[in-house]
Design a protein around this motif. Structure first.
Motif, PDB file in Angstrom:
ATOM      1  N   TYR A   1       0.832  -1.164  -0.256  1.00 41.09           N
ATOM      2  CA  TYR A   1       0.057   0.056   0.032  1.00 41.09           C
ATOM      3  C   TYR A   1       0.991   1.196  -0.022  1.00 41.09           C
ATOM      4  CZ  TYR A   1      -3.563  -3.321   1.812  1.00 41.09           C
ATOM      5  OH  TYR A   1      -4.542  -4.233   1.850  1.00 41.09           O
ATOM      6  N   ARG A   2       0.603   1.971  -0.977  1.00 37.28           N
ATOM      7  CA  ARG A   2       1.384   3.511  -1.051  1.00 37.28           C
ATOM      8  C   ARG A   2       0.550   4.695  -0.638  1.00 37.28           C
ATOM      9  NH1 ARG A   2       6.221   1.602  -2.357  1.00 37.28           N
ATOM     10  NH2 ARG A   2       6.519  -0.154  -4.021  1.00 37.28           N
ATOM     11  N   ASP A   3      -0.587   4.464  -0.257  1.00 37.48           N
ATOM     12  CA  ASP A   3      -1.684   5.692  -0.060  1.00 37.48           C
ATOM     13  C   ASP A   3      -2.275   5.095   1.519  1.00 37.48           C
ATOM     14  OD1 ASP A   3      -3.376   7.785   0.189  1.00 37.48           O
ATOM     15  OD2 ASP A   3      -4.059   7.293  -2.001  1.00 37.48           O
ATOM     16  N   ARG A   4      -2.167   6.202   2.223  1.00 37.53           N
ATOM     17  CA  ARG A   4      -2.941   6.054   3.452  1.00 37.53           C
ATOM     18  C   ARG A   4      -4.468   5.855   3.626  1.00 37.53           C
ATOM     19  NH1 ARG A   4       1.033   8.614   6.938  1.00 37.53           N
ATOM     20  NH2 ARG A   4       2.465   9.929   5.940  1.00 37.53           N
ATOM     21  N   LYS A   5      -5.111   6.066   2.413  1.00 36.74           N
ATOM     22  CA  LYS A   5      -6.656   6.119   2.406  1.00 36.74           C
ATOM     23  C   LYS A   5      -6.947   4.624   2.450  1.00 36.74           C
ATOM     24  CE  LYS A   5      -6.644   9.941  -0.843  1.00 36.74           C
ATOM     25  NZ  LYS A   5      -7.045  10.338  -2.122  1.00 36.74           N
ATOM     26  N   GLU A   6      -8.215   4.356   3.299  1.00 36.30           N
ATOM     27  CA  GLU A   6      -8.384   3.108   3.321  1.00 36.30           C
ATOM     28  C   GLU A   6      -9.053   2.483   2.359  1.00 36.30           C
ATOM     29  OE1 GLU A   6     -11.166   2.499   6.935  1.00 36.30           O
ATOM     30  OE2 GLU A   6      -9.854   3.849   8.041  1.00 36.30           O
ATOM     31  N   THR A   7      -9.444   3.246   1.159  1.00 33.50           N
ATOM     32  CA  THR A   7     -10.203   2.837   0.029  1.00 33.50           C
ATOM     33  C   THR A   7      -8.919   2.591  -1.017  1.00 33.50           C
ATOM     34  OG1 THR A   7     -10.349   5.061  -0.857  1.00 33.50           O
ATOM     35  CG2 THR A   7     -12.075   4.194   0.455  1.00 33.50           C
ATOM     36  N   ALA A   8      -7.816   2.710  -0.555  1.00 35.33           N
ATOM     37  CA  ALA A   8      -6.698   2.645  -1.566  1.00 35.33           C
ATOM     38  C   ALA A   8      -6.447   1.060  -1.690  1.00 35.33           C
ATOM     39  CB  ALA A   8      -5.494   3.040  -0.970  1.00 35.33           C
ATOM     40  N   LEU A   9      -6.202   0.612  -3.043  1.00 33.05           N
ATOM     41  CA  LEU A   9      -6.054  -0.788  -3.491  1.00 33.05           C
ATOM     42  C   LEU A   9      -4.425  -1.014  -3.562  1.00 33.05           C
ATOM     43  CD1 LEU A   9      -8.465  -0.941  -6.344  1.00 33.05           C
ATOM     44  CD2 LEU A   9      -8.834  -1.702  -4.245  1.00 33.05           C
ATOM     45  N   PRO A  10      -4.174  -1.964  -2.766  1.00 31.05           N
ATOM     46  CA  PRO A  10      -2.827  -2.482  -2.825  1.00 31.05           C
ATOM     47  C   PRO A  10      -2.157  -3.066  -4.109  1.00 31.05           C
ATOM     48  CG  PRO A  10      -4.062  -4.247  -1.633  1.00 31.05           C
ATOM     49  CD  PRO A  10      -5.014  -3.140  -2.246  1.00 31.05           C
ATOM     50  N   ILE A  11      -0.878  -3.205  -4.086  1.00 35.40           N
ATOM     51  CA  ILE A  11      -0.340  -3.979  -5.417  1.00 35.40           C
ATOM     52  C   ILE A  11       0.060  -5.321  -4.511  1.00 35.40           C
ATOM     53  CG2 ILE A  11       1.591  -4.074  -6.806  1.00 35.40           C
ATOM     54  CD1 ILE A  11       1.777  -0.893  -6.369  1.00 35.40           C
ATOM     55  N   ASN A  12      -0.637  -6.463  -5.290  1.00 34.41           N
ATOM     56  CA  ASN A  12      -0.558  -7.771  -4.695  1.00 34.41           C
ATOM     57  C   ASN A  12       0.412  -8.421  -5.804  1.00 34.41           C
ATOM     58  OD1 ASN A  12      -2.501  -7.429  -2.463  1.00 34.41           O
ATOM     59  ND2 ASN A  12      -4.000  -7.749  -4.099  1.00 34.41           N
ATOM     60  N   GLU A  13       1.373  -9.242  -5.153  1.00 38.24           N
ATOM     61  CA  GLU A  13       2.177 -10.026  -5.998  1.00 38.24           C
ATOM     62  C   GLU A  13       2.639 -11.238  -5.356  1.00 38.24           C
ATOM     63  OE1 GLU A  13       6.520  -9.362  -7.598  1.00 38.24           O
ATOM     64  OE2 GLU A  13       5.125  -7.909  -8.063  1.00 38.24           O
ATOM     65  N   LYS A  14       2.569 -12.472  -5.916  1.00 36.94           N
ATOM     66  CA  LYS A  14       3.152 -13.597  -5.426  1.00 36.94           C
ATOM     67  C   LYS A  14       4.632 -13.792  -5.235  1.00 36.94           C
ATOM     68  CE  LYS A  14       1.944 -18.167  -5.534  1.00 36.94           C
ATOM     69  NZ  LYS A  14       1.722 -18.738  -4.256  1.00 36.94           N
ATOM     70  N   ILE A  15       5.023 -14.206  -4.115  1.00 38.34           N
ATOM     71  CA  ILE A  15       6.476 -14.259  -3.719  1.00 38.34           C
ATOM     72  C   ILE A  15       7.063 -15.593  -4.020  1.00 38.34           C
ATOM     73  CG2 ILE A  15       8.143 -14.428  -1.964  1.00 38.34           C
ATOM     74  CD1 ILE A  15       5.978 -12.914  -0.075  1.00 38.34           C
ATOM     75  N   SER A  16       8.150 -15.478  -5.034  1.00 42.34           N
ATOM     76  CA  SER A  16       8.616 -16.437  -5.724  1.00 42.34           C
ATOM     77  C   SER A  16       8.990 -17.707  -4.494  1.00 42.34           C
ATOM     78  CB  SER A  16      10.024 -16.182  -6.402  1.00 42.34           C
ATOM     79  OG  SER A  16      11.031 -15.910  -5.592  1.00 42.34           O
TER      80      SER A  16
END
Length: 144
Positions: free
Chosen positions: A53-68
């Motif tokens: 998450y790069r934004d404090r807003k609760e509505t902000a969408l995260p960048i999701n990624e699978k860990i190798s």
């Protein structure tokens, strides 16, 4: 035959005790936050997935990624080195966050219905006991 059975049971029971003592990152939620007035980053590691998450807003969408697999194995190894009960008492090696010289970092781990959390420390300079683990998490987040 009794001796062989006794040795087998001793090894089997001893090995199962070792496995129970190891902390399992699979059942943990690891959250690292770093923030200051103009910067915010929240990294959540759970079930071999990293969410940033790069934004404090609760509505902000995260960048999701699978860990190798390789990174996940390294995280498991580093996670098992952490003393969860001692997180609260870790001392920060520097104090730049007191005068806005660094963002405030914080590590929180939810494990088996209990929350373990550090006091604030300088982002980029975590306490030595968790430095390798925090550095790995932040490097995974910056790879995106």
């Amino acid at each position: 035959m009794k001796i062989i059975s006794l040795i087998f049971l001793t090894l089997f029971l001893g090995r199962s005790c070792d496995n129970e003592q190891k902390i399992d990152i699979q059942s943990a939620v690891v959250e690292y936050t770093a923030n200051t007035r103009g910067f915010y980053q929240k990294i959540v590691v759970q079930n071999q997935t990293i969410s940033v998450y790069r934004d404090r807003k609760e509505t902000a969408l995260p960048i999701n990624e699978k860990i190798s697999e390789a990174d996940w194995k390294e995280l498991i190894s580093l996670f098992q080195e952490i003393d969860l009960e001692g997180l609260q008492s870790l001392k920060a090696p520097s104090e730049k966050r007191y005068y806005d010289g660094a963002a405030i970092g914080n590590l929180k781990i939810d494990y088996k219905e209990k929350t373990y959390q550090t006091d604030g420390f300088d982002h980029g300079t975590p306490p030595l006991e968790i430095a390798r683990f925090v550095t790995k998490i932040t490097s995974l987040a910056n790879d995106e």
